[in-house]
Design an enzyme around this catalytic site. Structure first.
Site, PDB file in Angstrom:
ATOM      1  N   HIS A 275      31.187  37.510  73.046  1.00 33.23           N
ATOM      2  CA  HIS A 275      32.561  37.958  73.276  1.00 33.23           C
ATOM      3  C   HIS A 275      33.428  36.848  73.865  1.00 33.23           C
ATOM      4  CE1 HIS A 275      32.108  38.172  77.656  1.00 33.23           C
ATOM      5  NE2 HIS A 275      30.917  38.708  77.446  1.00 33.23           N
TER       6      HIS A 275
ATOM      7  N   GLU B 277      24.427  43.980  77.665  1.00 34.67           N
ATOM      8  CA  GLU B 277      24.053  42.835  78.501  1.00 34.67           C
ATOM      9  C   GLU B 277      23.048  43.239  79.579  1.00 34.67           C
ATOM     10  OE1 GLU B 277      23.344  39.955  78.743  1.00 34.67           O
ATOM     11  OE2 GLU B 277      25.143  38.769  79.181  1.00 34.67           O
TER      12      GLU B 277
END
Length: 202
Positions: free
Chosen positions: A8, A81
């Site tokens: 990202h 994550e």
């Protein structure tokens, strides 16, 4: 199948070197610029059949890419994550000052342990391995784009290409990409962590 993993765009916490984990922090100006440039590049490539994203902040980048590729987003929790527990939101210096005993034990780099309230690397590796196996099963022969995170990219690379010898040194930068090929027809590959004490299978 071909899997293209994108990290990202940059957040302010990334710029400050903070542990993010499960925190949902928006992109900063640089991050949006990274995603806009990436979306343009991806739109000129061979088409993707799927656009996947991990939960939370990676979806912000995926939304911009979705518009450029005209693909819906599917959120895949297996690629979230790593949660780093007590270290969430802290810089390394802050973590060292607040939790000196944990820092002295190098707790974020232990395979079977993690900061209290967080995940061990072993647990993250198992979770992502299962996610990869599902992708191979569900999307054979397809070109798949996954918008995810730094540790997720590390694990995917280790499991599919490089092993774990340089796991802590290699890093995918914000807006960067990793390309791997997965084939369900190939026999299982075994990787050994550098300690040699455990065997990881994918």
């Amino acid at each position: 199948m071909e899997l293209v993993v994108i990290r990202h765009g940059q957040t302010q916490a990334n710029a400050e070197g903070r542990y993010l984990g499960a925190l949902d922090i928006g992109l900063n100006e640089i991050g949006w610029e990274q995603v806009a440039a990436l979306a343009q590049d991806l739109a000129r490539e061979v088409p993707f059949q799927r656009l996947l994203a991990s939960p939370l902040r990676a979806r912000q980048s995926a939304l911009r890419i979705s518009l450029a590729l005209d693909l819906p987003i599917k959120t895949v929790p297996a690629f979230r994550e790593r949660h780093v527990g007590l270290f969430e939101g802290l810089t390394q210096t802050e973590a060292m000052d607040r939790y000196p005993e944990l820092w002295a034990r190098n707790i974020t780099r232990r395979w079977a342990e993690g900061p209290p309230g967080g995940e061990s690397l072993d647990a993250v590796i198992v979770r992502i391995s299962q996610g990869l196996a599902e992708l191979v099963h569900d999307y054979p022969g397809e070109r798949v784009l996954l918008v995810a995170h730094g540790v997720v990219a590390k694990v995917i690379r280790a499991l599919t290409r490089a092993g774990f010898d340089d796991f802590f040194e290699w890093q995918l930068h914000n807006g960067g990409r990793l390309v791997v090929r997965l084939d369900s027809a190939q026999p299982p590959i075994f990787y050994h962590r550098p300690t040699g004490q455990d065997e990881l299978r994918y």
